[in-house]
Scaffold this motif. Structure first.
Motif, PDB file in Angstrom:
ATOM      1  N   GLY A   1       0.789  -1.228   0.000  1.00 19.96           N
ATOM      2  CA  GLY A   1       0.000   0.000   0.000  1.00 19.96           C
ATOM      3  C   GLY A   1       0.818   1.273   0.000  1.00 19.96           C
ATOM      4  O   GLY A   1       0.436   2.267  -0.628  1.00 19.96           O
ATOM      5  N   LYS A   2       1.947   1.278   0.718  1.00 21.66           N
ATOM      6  CA  LYS A   2       2.775   2.489   0.761  1.00 21.66           C
ATOM      7  C   LYS A   2       3.386   2.789  -0.601  1.00 21.66           C
ATOM      8  O   LYS A   2       3.525   3.954  -0.990  1.00 21.66           O
ATOM      9  CB  LYS A   2       3.870   2.351   1.826  1.00 21.66           C
ATOM     10  CG  LYS A   2       3.341   2.366   3.248  1.00 21.66           C
ATOM     11  CD  LYS A   2       4.482   2.301   4.267  1.00 21.66           C
ATOM     12  CE  LYS A   2       3.956   2.325   5.691  1.00 21.66           C
ATOM     13  NZ  LYS A   2       5.036   2.259   6.704  1.00 21.66           N
ATOM     14  N   LEU A   3       3.758   1.747  -1.311  1.00 19.67           N
ATOM     15  CA  LEU A   3       4.279   1.942  -2.663  1.00 19.67           C
ATOM     16  C   LEU A   3       3.196   2.504  -3.577  1.00 19.67           C
ATOM     17  O   LEU A   3       3.433   3.441  -4.353  1.00 19.67           O
ATOM     18  CB  LEU A   3       4.808   0.620  -3.223  1.00 19.67           C
ATOM     19  CG  LEU A   3       6.027  -0.004  -2.541  1.00 19.67           C
ATOM     20  CD1 LEU A   3       6.350  -1.360  -3.162  1.00 19.67           C
ATOM     21  CD2 LEU A   3       7.229   0.919  -2.630  1.00 19.67           C
ATOM     22  N   GLU A   4       2.007   1.939  -3.500  1.00 19.66           N
ATOM     23  CA  GLU A   4       0.905   2.372  -4.363  1.00 19.66           C
ATOM     24  C   GLU A   4       0.491   3.808  -4.055  1.00 19.66           C
ATOM     25  O   GLU A   4       0.216   4.602  -4.974  1.00 19.66           O
ATOM     26  CB  GLU A   4      -0.275   1.410  -4.206  1.00 19.66           C
ATOM     27  CG  GLU A   4       0.017   0.032  -4.756  1.00 19.66           C
ATOM     28  CD  GLU A   4      -0.938  -1.042  -4.294  1.00 19.66           C
ATOM     29  OE1 GLU A   4      -0.945  -2.132  -4.899  1.00 19.66           O
ATOM     30  OE2 GLU A   4      -1.687  -0.804  -3.320  1.00 19.66           O
ATOM     31  N   LYS A   5       0.470   4.172  -2.782  1.00 17.78           N
ATOM     32  CA  LYS A   5       0.122   5.548  -2.414  1.00 17.78           C
ATOM     33  C   LYS A   5       1.203   6.530  -2.865  1.00 17.78           C
ATOM     34  O   LYS A   5       0.910   7.673  -3.230  1.00 17.78           O
ATOM     35  CB  LYS A   5      -0.093   5.649  -0.906  1.00 17.78           C
ATOM     36  CG  LYS A   5      -1.374   4.996  -0.426  1.00 17.78           C
ATOM     37  CD  LYS A   5      -1.515   5.121   1.083  1.00 17.78           C
ATOM     38  CE  LYS A   5      -2.805   4.454   1.558  1.00 17.78           C
ATOM     39  NZ  LYS A   5      -2.944   4.524   3.049  1.00 17.78           N
ATOM     40  N   THR A   6       2.445   6.076  -2.837  1.00 16.86           N
ATOM     41  CA  THR A   6       3.536   6.929  -3.308  1.00 16.86           C
ATOM     42  C   THR A   6       3.357   7.252  -4.783  1.00 16.86           C
ATOM     43  O   THR A   6       3.466   8.416  -5.210  1.00 16.86           O
ATOM     44  CB  THR A   6       4.898   6.251  -3.084  1.00 16.86           C
ATOM     45  OG1 THR A   6       5.096   6.070  -1.681  1.00 16.86           O
ATOM     46  CG2 THR A   6       6.030   7.101  -3.641  1.00 16.86           C
ATOM     47  N   VAL A   7       3.068   6.235  -5.594  1.00 18.61           N
ATOM     48  CA  VAL A   7       2.876   6.449  -7.028  1.00 18.61           C
ATOM     49  C   VAL A   7       1.690   7.379  -7.289  1.00 18.61           C
ATOM     50  O   VAL A   7       1.756   8.263  -8.154  1.00 18.61           O
ATOM     51  CB  VAL A   7       2.666   5.104  -7.745  1.00 18.61           C
ATOM     52  CG1 VAL A   7       2.236   5.310  -9.190  1.00 18.61           C
ATOM     53  CG2 VAL A   7       3.946   4.274  -7.687  1.00 18.61           C
ATOM     54  N   ALA A   8       0.643   7.232  -6.505  1.00 17.02           N
ATOM     55  CA  ALA A   8      -0.551   8.059  -6.702  1.00 17.02           C
ATOM     56  C   ALA A   8      -0.338   9.514  -6.314  1.00 17.02           C
ATOM     57  O   ALA A   8      -1.048  10.402  -6.805  1.00 17.02           O
ATOM     58  CB  ALA A   8      -1.709   7.468  -5.899  1.00 17.02           C
ATOM     59  N   ASN A   9       0.658   9.765  -5.443  1.00 19.64           N
ATOM     60  CA  ASN A   9       0.805  11.113  -4.892  1.00 19.64           C
ATOM     61  C   ASN A   9       2.166  11.762  -5.104  1.00 19.64           C
ATOM     62  O   ASN A   9       2.375  12.902  -4.693  1.00 19.64           O
ATOM     63  CB  ASN A   9       0.520  11.080  -3.384  1.00 19.64           C
ATOM     64  CG  ASN A   9      -0.910  10.711  -3.059  1.00 19.64           C
ATOM     65  OD1 ASN A   9      -1.811  11.528  -3.133  1.00 19.64           O
ATOM     66  ND2 ASN A   9      -1.120   9.438  -2.694  1.00 19.64           N
ATOM     67  N   MET A  10       3.109  11.062  -5.754  1.00 22.85           N
ATOM     68  CA  MET A  10       4.484  11.571  -5.743  1.00 22.85           C
ATOM     69  C   MET A  10       4.689  12.816  -6.603  1.00 22.85           C
ATOM     70  O   MET A  10       5.728  13.474  -6.487  1.00 22.85           O
ATOM     71  CB  MET A  10       5.468  10.468  -6.149  1.00 22.85           C
ATOM     72  CG  MET A  10       5.304   9.917  -7.529  1.00 22.85           C
ATOM     73  SD  MET A  10       6.447   8.511  -7.748  1.00 22.85           S
ATOM     74  CE  MET A  10       6.098   8.065  -9.451  1.00 22.85           C
ATOM     75  N   ASN A  11       3.730  13.170  -7.428  1.00 18.89           N
ATOM     76  CA  ASN A  11       3.849  14.389  -8.228  1.00 18.89           C
ATOM     77  C   ASN A  11       2.791  15.426  -7.848  1.00 18.89           C
ATOM     78  O   ASN A  11       2.487  16.326  -8.634  1.00 18.89           O
ATOM     79  CB  ASN A  11       3.737  14.052  -9.714  1.00 18.89           C
ATOM     80  CG  ASN A  11       4.863  13.144 -10.178  1.00 18.89           C
ATOM     81  OD1 ASN A  11       6.022  13.395  -9.869  1.00 18.89           O
ATOM     82  ND2 ASN A  11       4.523  12.093 -10.901  1.00 18.89           N
ATOM     83  N   SER A  12       2.256  15.301  -6.634  1.00 18.82           N
ATOM     84  CA  SER A  12       1.143  16.167  -6.234  1.00 18.82           C
ATOM     85  C   SER A  12       1.596  17.524  -5.707  1.00 18.82           C
ATOM     86  O   SER A  12       0.779  18.438  -5.572  1.00 18.82           O
ATOM     87  CB  SER A  12       0.285  15.470  -5.173  1.00 18.82           C
ATOM     88  OG  SER A  12       1.064  15.181  -4.020  1.00 18.82           O
ATOM     89  N   LEU A  13       2.880  17.672  -5.372  1.00 19.79           N
ATOM     90  CA  LEU A  13       3.382  18.925  -4.813  1.00 19.79           C
ATOM     91  C   LEU A  13       4.309  19.630  -5.800  1.00 19.79           C
ATOM     92  O   LEU A  13       5.131  18.983  -6.453  1.00 19.79           O
ATOM     93  CB  LEU A  13       4.149  18.684  -3.514  1.00 19.79           C
ATOM     94  CG  LEU A  13       3.392  18.109  -2.322  1.00 19.79           C
ATOM     95  CD1 LEU A  13       4.356  17.955  -1.141  1.00 19.79           C
ATOM     96  CD2 LEU A  13       2.217  18.984  -1.929  1.00 19.79           C
TER      97      LEU A  13
END
Length: 535
Positions: free
Chosen positions: A422-434
């Motif tokens: 889950g942490k990997l998947e959440k990273t991919v979903a959010n890593m370009n959000s900032l």
């Protein structure tokens, strides 16, 4: 010159013919003394400082040490107590050749430091040059046979001091950046690290960092030192990853303030929090490692200071407990801990410390957590790519590629008792959000909250030198996000299952000398550490 030596010289002048006989007798006595020292050496109890002295006086060689520590690993890593603390060892022919070279250097007066010729382990999330034949795996199946192009900065610092790389320690896979469902100390390649103190091993119904676990993510580094598999192990921390496992292993540890240079070659999760440190058995060991890592002063000079006049602010352990989903509450353990905690504070006061109990420290808020998590997604996504760029033909080069690999090998990478990513998947979903501007704003805000409104404010308000408390809960997050140097101190053992417990303490930025002072005073006053009885 002492009197026996003067008398001996007078005898030799009068009767020079006895010199060969005397030389033979002295040689035999020296050999007998070395044999006694060698037979008394135990990797389970010997400290880093002990080993240094044994090398200096010729009682042991580096080859002896390599054989002793690899022997302990073979005895209790996958066999015996089955601690699963070590993932990989430098191939025997390479590590023994390095040990022989160290012995030759010492014999010719070329020892590079007090730690010359001493073996060490590292957490398996740091680069090691391919010449060591040591895979850099992160505990992940995808990197099982992957090597790095060069050494991480902290690894090279130890090698430059003449130390001998022995192998890599197990960890919570990807330094606990894979899944919140993974138990502390588990990785696909290393298996489940076990505490050498806990009777019966991990309770299968326990929480991820529960009382029966070794905690994480630097679990293998802590357990390996406690179990005598190495006199020192290098580790990393972003949010309690050194101090919690050290607490469970009854050892001293230090987590340094992070810098880009210090963390070069380390898998980065969050630029604010990530740093390196080490696990050792004594205060002197911790100071010797500070000498090597920082190279700016001799920290052993601070070991002889006492608690007299030291101003200590104390966090109430019952007000700073970890979340119940992470560590299931245990009333009997809490009562024992609080009792021994308070008794210890009284002893520190009797030794001259000025104690401020139950100090007020700004809490870690939901706003802080949201910002820190967003920064972690951003930093982890980029940091993973940077880390794999230092590897030789890695099978995956990004987190999306790793997710796909894990899905294809799900029976091994996501077993029923340690599922998900889950942490990997959440990273991919959010890593370009900032945006870059948002990242900088978040970092400034967190530093303001943890430093100006947090640690610095509390130290000024109470006029204290250090803050001390239990090494669990969100205090660790505050220390790490603020970039402070942190240490741990062994204290006792739970009546319920034998698990070790201790205290953590934080010092002002740039005051690593206080780490050495507190540890030295603690060890002289209390000396509570015991090796695991079942080993």
């Amino acid at each position: 010159m002492n009197l026996p030596t003067k008398s001996l010289l007078r005898v030799l002048r009068k009767s020079p013919k006895i010199l060969p006989v005397l030389s033979c007798a002295l040689a035999m006595a020296w050999i007998a003394n070395v044999s006694r020292q060698r037979s008394a050496f135990s990797p389970l109890t010997a400290t880093l400082a002990d080993v240094s002295r044994l090398l200096e006086d010729g009682s042991l060689t580096s080859v002896d040490l390599v054989n002793a520590y690899t022997g302990q690993i073979k005895k209790h890593n996958k066999n015996g107590a089955r601690l699963n603390a070590v993932i990989s060892l430098v191939p025997e022919h390479i590590v023994l050749e390095n040990a022989r070279k160290s012995d030759q250097e010492r014999a010719t007066g070329k020892a590079r430091s007090r730690l010359h010729g001493i073996p060490f382990l590292i957490k398996d999330n740091m680069w090691t040059d391919r010449s060591f034949g040591l895979p850099v795996t992160l505990g992940a199946l995808a990197f099982e046979n992957t090597f790095a192009k060069q050494n991480a900065y902290i690894v090279q610092k130890l090698l430059d001091a003449g130390m001998i790389l022995l192998g890599t320690a197990n960890l919570s896979e990807l330094a606990n950046a894979k899944s919140s469902q993974v138990r502390g100390g588990w990785s696909t390649l290393g298996g489940q690290t076990q505490s050498p103190y806990v009777v019966g091993g991990i309770d299968p119904t326990d929480t991820s960092l529960g009382h029966s676990t070794p905690a994480g993510s630097s679990s293998g580094s802590a357990v390996a030192v406690a179990a005598g598999m190495a006199p020192v192990a290098i580790a990393s921390e972003c949010d309690g990853s050194i101090i919690m496992p050290a607490d469970r292993a009854s050892i001293f540890s230090i987590r340094l303030s992070p810098t880009p240079v210090l963390t070069s070659g380390l898998l980065r999760y969050n630029r604010l929090g990530d740093s390196v440190g080490w696990m050792v058995k004594s205060a002197e060991d911790a100071a010797l490692m500070l000498n090597v890592a920082l190279s700016n002063k001799d920290y052993t000079n601070y070991l002889d200071q006492s608690f007299k006049g030291l101003r200590i602010g104390v966090l109430d352990p019952m007000k700073w407990q970890p979340g119940t989903a992470i560590v299931r509450p245990n009333e009997d353990y809490n009562k024992q801990f609080v009792s021994e905690f308070n008794t210890t504070l009284s002893k520190l006061e009797s030794a001259g410390a000025i104690i401020h109990r139950d100090i007020d420290l700004r809490r870690w808020t939901e706003e802080d957590d949201d910002m820190f998590r967003a920064l972690s997604y951003n930093d982890y996504g980029a940091g993973f790519v940077t880390f794999t760029e230092g590897l030789i033909e890695p099978p995956v080069r990004s987190i999306p590629e790793l997710i796909d690999f894990n899905k294809k090998h799900a029976d091994q990478t996501m077993p029923r008792d340690n599922p998900g990513q889950g942490k990997l998947e959440k990273t991919v979903a959010n890593m370009n959000s900032l945006s870059t501007e948002q990242c900088e704003e978040y970092r400034r805000t967190i530093l303001n909250h943890t430093r100006d409104l947090g640690i610095n404010a509390a130290m000024k308000k109470y006029n204290i030198d250090v803050i001390m408390g239990a090494p669990t809960g969100r205090s660790a997050t505050i220390y790490d996000a603020g970039g402070y140097p942190v240490g741990t101190l062994p204290l006792g053992y739970a009546n319920s299952n034998g698990r070790a417990f201790g205290l953590s303490f934080v010092v002002p930025l740039g005051r690593e000398d206080l780490l050495a002072r507190v540890m030295g005073a603690w060890e002289k006053l209390l000396n509570p550490r015991k090796p695991p009885s079942r080993l």
